[in-house]
Structures are given as structure tokens and as C-alpha cells.
Scaffold this motif. Structure first.
Motif, PDB file in Angstrom:
ATOM      1  N   ALA A  99       8.006   7.734 -15.423  1.00  0.00           N
ATOM      2  CA  ALA A  99       7.693   6.328 -15.132  1.00  0.00           C
ATOM      3  C   ALA A  99       8.853   5.652 -14.390  1.00  0.00           C
ATOM      4  CB  ALA A  99       7.373   5.579 -16.418  1.00  0.00           C
ATOM      5  N   VAL A 100      10.078   5.919 -14.800  1.00  0.00           N
ATOM      6  CA  VAL A 100      11.250   5.330 -14.141  1.00  0.00           C
ATOM      7  C   VAL A 100      11.384   5.876 -12.723  1.00  0.00           C
ATOM      8  CG1 VAL A 100      13.772   5.194 -14.169  1.00  0.00           C
ATOM      9  CG2 VAL A 100      12.483   4.871 -16.288  1.00  0.00           C
ATOM     10  N   VAL A 101      11.264   7.191 -12.582  1.00  0.00           N
ATOM     11  CA  VAL A 101      11.394   7.819 -11.256  1.00  0.00           C
ATOM     12  C   VAL A 101      10.315   7.290 -10.314  1.00  0.00           C
ATOM     13  CG1 VAL A 101      11.228  10.000  -9.998  1.00  0.00           C
ATOM     14  CG2 VAL A 101      12.520   9.888 -12.132  1.00  0.00           C
ATOM     15  N   ALA A 102       9.064   7.275 -10.760  1.00  0.00           N
ATOM     16  CA  ALA A 102       7.961   6.818  -9.903  1.00  0.00           C
ATOM     17  C   ALA A 102       8.131   5.352  -9.519  1.00  0.00           C
ATOM     18  CB  ALA A 102       6.618   7.039 -10.610  1.00  0.00           C
ATOM     19  N   THR A 103       8.576   4.519 -10.452  1.00  0.00           N
ATOM     20  CA  THR A 103       8.793   3.098 -10.150  1.00  0.00           C
ATOM     21  C   THR A 103       9.882   2.919  -9.101  1.00  0.00           C
ATOM     22  OG1 THR A 103       8.073   2.478 -12.374  1.00  0.00           O
ATOM     23  CG2 THR A 103       9.381   0.854 -11.152  1.00  0.00           C
ATOM     24  N   LEU A 104      10.980   3.644  -9.249  1.00  0.00           N
ATOM     25  CA  LEU A 104      12.055   3.551  -8.262  1.00  0.00           C
ATOM     26  C   LEU A 104      11.587   4.012  -6.881  1.00  0.00           C
ATOM     27  CD1 LEU A 104      15.133   4.752 -10.343  1.00  0.00           C
ATOM     28  CD2 LEU A 104      14.709   2.459  -9.435  1.00  0.00           C
ATOM     29  N   VAL A 105      10.845   5.100  -6.834  1.00  0.00           N
ATOM     30  CA  VAL A 105      10.329   5.600  -5.556  1.00  0.00           C
ATOM     31  C   VAL A 105       9.412   4.555  -4.915  1.00  0.00           C
ATOM     32  CG1 VAL A 105       8.802   7.327  -4.503  1.00  0.00           C
ATOM     33  CG2 VAL A 105      10.573   8.046  -6.118  1.00  0.00           C
ATOM     34  N   GLY A 106       8.540   3.954  -5.707  1.00  0.00           N
ATOM     35  CA  GLY A 106       7.631   2.931  -5.188  1.00  0.00           C
ATOM     36  C   GLY A 106       8.365   1.706  -4.666  1.00  0.00           C
ATOM     37  N   LEU A 107       9.383   1.238  -5.404  1.00  0.00           N
ATOM     38  CA  LEU A 107      10.140   0.057  -4.978  1.00  0.00           C
ATOM     39  C   LEU A 107      10.952   0.316  -3.709  1.00  0.00           C
ATOM     40  CD1 LEU A 107      11.363  -1.294  -8.444  1.00  0.00           C
ATOM     41  CD2 LEU A 107       9.646  -2.322  -6.918  1.00  0.00           C
ATOM     42  N   VAL A 108      11.585   1.469  -3.640  1.00  0.00           N
ATOM     43  CA  VAL A 108      12.361   1.802  -2.439  1.00  0.00           C
ATOM     44  C   VAL A 108      11.428   1.923  -1.231  1.00  0.00           C
ATOM     45  CG1 VAL A 108      13.775   3.588  -1.343  1.00  0.00           C
ATOM     46  CG2 VAL A 108      14.296   2.825  -3.666  1.00  0.00           C
ATOM     47  N   THR A 109      10.282   2.552  -1.426  1.00  0.00           N
ATOM     48  CA  THR A 109       9.318   2.685  -0.330  1.00  0.00           C
ATOM     49  C   THR A 109       8.847   1.323   0.140  1.00  0.00           C
ATOM     50  OG1 THR A 109       8.591   4.833  -1.146  1.00  0.00           O
ATOM     51  CG2 THR A 109       7.103   3.664   0.354  1.00  0.00           C
ATOM     52  N   PHE A 110       8.538   0.423  -0.804  1.00  0.00           N
ATOM     53  CA  PHE A 110       8.117  -0.930  -0.441  1.00  0.00           C
ATOM     54  C   PHE A 110       9.178  -1.608   0.421  1.00  0.00           C
ATOM     55  CE2 PHE A 110       8.495  -5.478  -1.200  1.00  0.00           C
ATOM     56  CZ  PHE A 110       7.243  -5.922  -0.796  1.00  0.00           C
ATOM     57  N   ALA A 111      10.437  -1.562  -0.020  1.00  0.00           N
ATOM     58  CA  ALA A 111      11.523  -2.229   0.713  1.00  0.00           C
ATOM     59  C   ALA A 111      11.707  -1.632   2.110  1.00  0.00           C
ATOM     60  CB  ALA A 111      12.829  -2.131  -0.079  1.00  0.00           C
ATOM     61  N   MET A 112      11.693  -0.309   2.206  1.00  0.00           N
ATOM     62  CA  MET A 112      11.882   0.338   3.507  1.00  0.00           C
ATOM     63  C   MET A 112      10.695   0.055   4.434  1.00  0.00           C
ATOM     64  SD  MET A 112      14.834   1.656   3.341  1.00  0.00           S
ATOM     65  CE  MET A 112      14.887   2.718   4.746  1.00  0.00           C
ATOM     66  N   ALA A 113       9.485   0.072   3.911  1.00  0.00           N
ATOM     67  CA  ALA A 113       8.308  -0.201   4.735  1.00  0.00           C
ATOM     68  C   ALA A 113       8.312  -1.645   5.228  1.00  0.00           C
ATOM     69  CB  ALA A 113       7.030   0.093   3.947  1.00  0.00           C
ATOM     70  N   THR A 130       0.829  -1.209   0.000  1.00  0.00           N
ATOM     71  CA  THR A 130       0.000   0.000   0.000  1.00  0.00           C
ATOM     72  C   THR A 130       0.860   1.254   0.000  1.00  0.00           C
ATOM     73  OG1 THR A 130      -1.756  -1.177   1.175  1.00  0.00           O
ATOM     74  CG2 THR A 130      -1.853   1.223   1.195  1.00  0.00           C
ATOM     75  N   LEU A 131       1.862   1.297   0.869  1.00  0.00           N
ATOM     76  CA  LEU A 131       2.748   2.457   0.903  1.00  0.00           C
ATOM     77  C   LEU A 131       3.518   2.599  -0.405  1.00  0.00           C
ATOM     78  CD1 LEU A 131       4.083   2.137   4.555  1.00  0.00           C
ATOM     79  CD2 LEU A 131       2.519   3.871   3.688  1.00  0.00           C
TER      80      LEU A 131
END
Length: 161
Positions: free
Chosen positions: A107-121, A16-17
Motif C-alpha cells: 500500500a505504501v509503495v503503490a501510493t508513492l508510485v501513484g503520487l510521483v506519477t501524478f506530479a511528474m505527469a 488518470t496516470l
């Protein structure tokens, strides 16, 4: 018999995050292309209100000594998760507005932000479940006060106070 509060699976919290952090820059980018001047005039108020409401709710929950009904706790947990995910990604939408003015592959920036957020969460939930029984409700109180402080700072920064 004591009731146990429903606990969201760590994967749903992380997903979700991560999804909100992925979608908000895209939303901000789309809005930035269309309505940059209008959005910039109110974004700090929206962030302040959302951070204050969620932070205030966390403070109230941390100071409350009652155990919630499990059915209510489950509904509240999903609503709180979605509200928190949206509120904490408001700044990502503001970044998306800024990126609309730059030559960036959103698209690349948003995907990276989403993946990093998932891992940190995901890591944060694991850590929280390990130390949560020791710390009790103190982290929720500190987190709630922190969200209110962040919302207030955003508002004050935009008001040039």
C-alpha cells in the motif's frame, strides 16, 4: 471555420496516470500471490501488443494532416488517455508481482508510485502545453516510436534474443 481538437484538462491526465500507476502494482501484487507462474509467461506479449498499438496510433496521428471532428477528438482523447495510462503502467504490475515475493508494504509503495506519477505527469503536461506549439507533432511521432521500441525491447528481453 477550422475545428479545434478537444483538450483534456491537465488534472484529469495527471489523475488518470497516477491512479493507474497506483492500482497496477496492487493488481500485480494480488495476481503475483495467486498466479505468478502463469502471469510471467504472457506479460511480455501483453506489454508488446499494448505498446505497439498505442505507439502505432501515435505515429499515425503525428503523420496525419487532418483535423478531427471535436466530438470524435474528445472521445478519442479519453480512450487514448486510458489506453496510455494502462499500457505505461503494465510494468508496475510486473513490479507488483515481484513485490508479492518480498516483505514489502504494498500500500505504501503503490501510493508513492501513484503520487510521483501524478506530479511528474502534471509537470509534463504544463511543459508540453508551453512548448507544444513550437514543436508541433514531432514529439508525438517520437513518443509513438519510443513506445513501439519499448514494447519490442520488453518482448526481446523476455525471449532471450
Amino acid at each position: 471555420m477550422a475545428t479545434r481538437k478537444a483538450v483534456l484538462p491537465r488534472s484529469s491526465i495527471s489523475v488518470t496516470l497516477g491512479i493507474c500507476q497506483l492500482l497496477m502494482p496492487l493488481l500485480g501484487w494480488a495476481v503475483g500471490i495467486s498466479f505468478a507462474d502463469l502471469v510471467q509467461s504472457v506479460d511480455h506479449w501483453v506489454a508488446f501488443i499494448l505498446f505497439s498499438l498505442i505507439g502505432g496510433s501515435m505515429v499515425r496521428n503525428a503523420l496525419s494532416s487532418r483535423d478531427d471532428d471535436p466530438a470524435v477528438a474528445k472521445r478519442t482523447s479519453w480512450l487514448a488517455l486510458l489506453s496510455t495510462a494502462v499500457a505505461t503502467s503494465i510494468d508496475a504490475s510486473a513490479v507488483g508481482v515481484g513485490l508479492a515475493m518480498a516483505d514489502i508494504d504494498i500500500a505504501v509503495v503503490a501510493t508513492l508510485v501513484g503520487l510521483v506519477t501524478f506530479a511528474m505527469a502534471f509537470g509534463g503536461v504544463l511543459l508540453g502545453r508551453a512548448v507544444g506549439p513550437v514543436l508541433g507533432r514531432r514529439p508525438e511521432l517520437v513518443g509513438g516510436l519510443g513506445l513501439v521500441a519499448i514494447g519490442t525491447k520488453i518482448l526481446l528481453d523476455h525471449m532471450d534474443v
